[in-house]
Design a protein around this motif. Sequence first.
Motif, PDB file in Angstrom:
ATOM      1  N   LEU A   1      94.805  74.971 -30.473  1.00 54.89           N
ATOM      2  CA  LEU A   1      93.806  75.774 -29.754  1.00 54.89           C
ATOM      3  C   LEU A   1      94.378  76.369 -28.470  1.00 54.89           C
ATOM      4  CD1 LEU A   1      90.682  73.469 -30.188  1.00 54.89           C
ATOM      5  CD2 LEU A   1      90.999  75.733 -31.202  1.00 54.89           C
ATOM      6  N   VAL A   2      95.188  75.578 -27.770  1.00 57.29           N
ATOM      7  CA  VAL A   2      95.773  76.055 -26.513  1.00 57.29           C
ATOM      8  C   VAL A   2      96.801  77.157 -26.777  1.00 57.29           C
ATOM      9  CG1 VAL A   2      97.254  75.390 -24.568  1.00 57.29           C
ATOM     10  CG2 VAL A   2      95.356  73.906 -25.247  1.00 57.29           C
ATOM     11  N   LYS A   3      97.566  77.039 -27.859  1.00 59.56           N
ATOM     12  CA  LYS A   3      98.638  77.998 -28.152  1.00 59.56           C
ATOM     13  C   LYS A   3      98.159  79.219 -28.928  1.00 59.56           C
ATOM     14  CE  LYS A   3     101.175  74.961 -30.258  1.00 59.56           C
ATOM     15  NZ  LYS A   3     102.279  74.356 -31.028  1.00 59.56           N
ATOM     16  N   ALA A   4      96.995  79.143 -29.551  1.00 59.93           N
ATOM     17  CA  ALA A   4      96.575  80.168 -30.512  1.00 59.93           C
ATOM     18  C   ALA A   4      96.538  81.573 -29.909  1.00 59.93           C
ATOM     19  CB  ALA A   4      95.196  79.819 -31.070  1.00 59.93           C
ATOM     20  N   GLU A   5      97.125  82.503 -30.653  1.00 58.55           N
ATOM     21  CA  GLU A   5      97.059  83.914 -30.299  1.00 58.55           C
ATOM     22  C   GLU A   5      96.351  84.682 -31.410  1.00 58.55           C
ATOM     23  OE1 GLU A   5     100.772  85.618 -29.254  1.00 58.55           O
ATOM     24  OE2 GLU A   5     101.015  84.372 -27.455  1.00 58.55           O
ATOM     25  N   LEU A   6      95.632  85.729 -31.011  1.00 57.81           N
ATOM     26  CA  LEU A   6      94.904  86.579 -31.956  1.00 57.81           C
ATOM     27  C   LEU A   6      95.827  87.731 -32.331  1.00 57.81           C
ATOM     28  CD1 LEU A   6      91.539  86.587 -29.988  1.00 57.81           C
ATOM     29  CD2 LEU A   6      92.282  85.005 -31.783  1.00 57.81           C
ATOM     30  N   VAL A   7      96.363  87.691 -33.521  1.00 62.20           N
ATOM     31  CA  VAL A   7      97.427  88.629 -33.876  1.00 62.20           C
ATOM     32  C   VAL A   7      96.934  89.850 -34.646  1.00 62.20           C
ATOM     33  CG1 VAL A   7      99.211  86.871 -33.860  1.00 62.20           C
ATOM     34  CG2 VAL A   7      97.940  87.287 -35.967  1.00 62.20           C
ATOM     35  N   GLU A   8      95.733  89.784 -35.202  1.00 58.82           N
ATOM     36  CA  GLU A   8      95.235  90.939 -35.958  1.00 58.82           C
ATOM     37  C   GLU A   8      93.708  90.942 -35.969  1.00 58.82           C
ATOM     38  OE1 GLU A   8      95.556  92.899 -40.443  1.00 58.82           O
ATOM     39  OE2 GLU A   8      96.840  91.188 -39.890  1.00 58.82           O
ATOM     40  N   ALA A   9      93.126  92.052 -35.528  1.00 56.72           N
ATOM     41  CA  ALA A   9      91.669  92.191 -35.557  1.00 56.72           C
ATOM     42  C   ALA A   9      91.198  92.398 -36.993  1.00 56.72           C
ATOM     43  CB  ALA A   9      91.246  93.379 -34.696  1.00 56.72           C
ATOM     44  N   LYS A  10      90.116  91.697 -37.343  1.00 49.53           N
ATOM     45  CA  LYS A  10      89.521  91.836 -38.671  1.00 49.53           C
ATOM     46  C   LYS A  10      88.126  92.443 -38.530  1.00 49.53           C
ATOM     47  CE  LYS A  10      93.017  90.321 -40.982  1.00 49.53           C
ATOM     48  NZ  LYS A  10      93.726  91.214 -41.928  1.00 49.53           N
ATOM     49  N   THR A  11      87.253  92.161 -39.458  1.00 48.02           N
ATOM     50  CA  THR A  11      85.958  92.842 -39.514  1.00 48.02           C
ATOM     51  C   THR A  11      85.011  92.436 -38.385  1.00 48.02           C
ATOM     52  OG1 THR A  11      84.070  93.341 -40.939  1.00 48.02           O
ATOM     53  CG2 THR A  11      84.933  91.095 -41.023  1.00 48.02           C
ATOM     54  N   LYS A  12      84.131  93.385 -38.042  1.00 47.23           N
ATOM     55  CA  LYS A  12      83.002  93.107 -37.153  1.00 47.23           C
ATOM     56  C   LYS A  12      81.703  93.045 -37.936  1.00 47.23           C
ATOM     57  CE  LYS A  12      84.586  95.235 -32.809  1.00 47.23           C
ATOM     58  NZ  LYS A  12      84.269  96.281 -31.826  1.00 47.23           N
ATOM     59  N   GLN A  13      81.773  93.308 -39.233  1.00 43.98           N
ATOM     60  CA  GLN A  13      80.569  93.391 -40.056  1.00 43.98           C
ATOM     61  C   GLN A  13      80.112  91.997 -40.495  1.00 43.98           C
ATOM     62  OE1 GLN A  13      80.619  96.428 -43.162  1.00 43.98           O
ATOM     63  NE2 GLN A  13      82.402  97.381 -42.163  1.00 43.98           N
TER      64      GLN A  13
ATOM     65  N   ARG B   1      83.753  86.292 -46.407  1.00 43.03           N
ATOM     66  CA  ARG B   1      85.089  86.411 -46.992  1.00 43.03           C
ATOM     67  C   ARG B   1      86.128  85.641 -46.175  1.00 43.03           C
ATOM     68  NH1 ARG B   1      85.558  92.937 -48.160  1.00 43.03           N
ATOM     69  NH2 ARG B   1      83.596  93.185 -49.337  1.00 43.03           N
ATOM     70  N   LEU B   2      85.894  85.558 -44.871  1.00 45.72           N
ATOM     71  CA  LEU B   2      86.835  84.896 -43.976  1.00 45.72           C
ATOM     72  C   LEU B   2      86.409  83.464 -43.648  1.00 45.72           C
ATOM     73  CD1 LEU B   2      87.439  87.841 -41.448  1.00 45.72           C
ATOM     74  CD2 LEU B   2      88.600  87.372 -43.609  1.00 45.72           C
ATOM     75  N   GLY B   3      85.277  83.039 -44.213  1.00 43.08           N
ATOM     76  CA  GLY B   3      84.762  81.700 -43.912  1.00 43.08           C
ATOM     77  C   GLY B   3      84.224  81.582 -42.509  1.00 43.08           C
ATOM     78  N   LEU B   4      83.662  82.678 -41.963  1.00 44.81           N
ATOM     79  CA  LEU B   4      83.292  82.696 -40.551  1.00 44.81           C
ATOM     80  C   LEU B   4      81.809  82.961 -40.296  1.00 44.81           C
ATOM     81  CD1 LEU B   4      86.384  84.513 -38.999  1.00 44.81           C
ATOM     82  CD2 LEU B   4      85.711  82.105 -38.727  1.00 44.81           C
ATOM     83  N   LYS B   5      80.964  82.682 -41.288  1.00 45.17           N
ATOM     84  CA  LYS B   5      79.529  82.745 -41.021  1.00 45.17           C
ATOM     85  C   LYS B   5      79.164  81.647 -40.033  1.00 45.17           C
ATOM     86  CE  LYS B   5      76.703  83.579 -44.462  1.00 45.17           C
ATOM     87  NZ  LYS B   5      76.004  83.532 -45.759  1.00 45.17           N
ATOM     88  N   GLY B   6      78.169  81.906 -39.193  1.00 47.83           N
ATOM     89  CA  GLY B   6      77.742  80.913 -38.217  1.00 47.83           C
ATOM     90  C   GLY B   6      77.290  79.623 -38.886  1.00 47.83           C
ATOM     91  N   ILE B   7      77.510  78.481 -38.229  1.00 48.20           N
ATOM     92  CA  ILE B   7      77.191  77.196 -38.851  1.00 48.20           C
ATOM     93  C   ILE B   7      75.690  76.977 -39.021  1.00 48.20           C
ATOM     94  CG2 ILE B   7      79.319  76.092 -38.079  1.00 48.20           C
ATOM     95  CD1 ILE B   7      77.661  74.698 -35.898  1.00 48.20           C
TER      96      ILE B   7
END
Length: 349
Positions: free
Chosen positions: A112-124, A130-136
């Motif tokens: 978490l401390v080292k993580a960098e955001l290397v590529e922007a993905k969807t805002k939709q 598809r990315l497993g990122l729906k709110g819990i």
Amino acid sequence: MNKQIIVLVVFTVAAVSGSWFLLKSEELAIPKSNVLFEDIKGHAQAIDKIILRNNLGNIITAEQMHMEGNGSHFPIDVAEVKTQRWYVTNVNDSGKGYPADQVKLSELLGALVKAELVEAKTKQVSKYERLGLKGIEEGDSQAVEVSVYAGSRQWNVLIGKDASNGKGTYVRKPVEQQTWLSDQKFDIGESQGDWLNHTLFSFSADNVRSIQRTDEEQWKIEKVDAGEADFQLVDRQDSELKYDSVLETLAKDISSIEFDKLHVMDDELWDSLSALVSLELETFVGDRYSLALAEGNDKIFLQITSDTSSDFWASWLFEVSSYTKTQLSKRLTDFIINQNESLNASEGN
């Protein structure tokens, strides 16, 4: 007519140029590489709590041990608090804490401390799944929300699927629509047991002074002092060992026991089990442990009692493997060559 065509061409070029400029501006507004949490590195040493949640609720709350507080409730020396400094709260809804897997938590925090955001993905929102990122809060969410605390400061992120190429994991901050591919892979265990320290004892085989079996099978091995290289069978020094390190191997097996599942101590359950093995162990610093192994319903349980951290041991029952049963169920004949074996060996020569 020619003037109209010229005007139309000018407007078309202007419109295309404007669209290009807007798209380019939006692209430039998204950084090519950016840390996940801008200010967390400066507070890393002060992090004192981690909470993991998924769509089913709380996975773990882990907090730091303190010498004057929770650290004294665990079977570790005060000197070791700094190396085993995390515990999981309210294990199995017992209201009691248990030592956490320090390595696993440290790796998560480090990522978490080292993580960098290397590529922007969807805002939709419709594409989060598809990315497993729906709110819990969504019943079918595959994400794990990680909340990290350092005093009054807090950082939150949703951890989604790993990228299909194996390079990084998709993430999203819960308050933002933008999703990202991060450069880190996160090892997120989604059961409380995944985050517990499964190794039972903090002492090593070198610290074991004696082990004694105290049920129907009677034997005792010991070292007179810690400087001795080998254990001896008490009152059986004339017996020939099956191999030189057979007694040392037992001490190593016991000091490295790991449980499969952790249960809150249940006297009724324990009394219903069939006893298998009873052992007494003493270390060179004078700590004494009683180990009782029992089985029932195709499960094997280990109960530990000790004057060292007695409240801690009294709270738990450890489900162990059949391999651990084999390790602890040593008979005298497992250590020494009996007379018939010795004669057969001589005849073979």
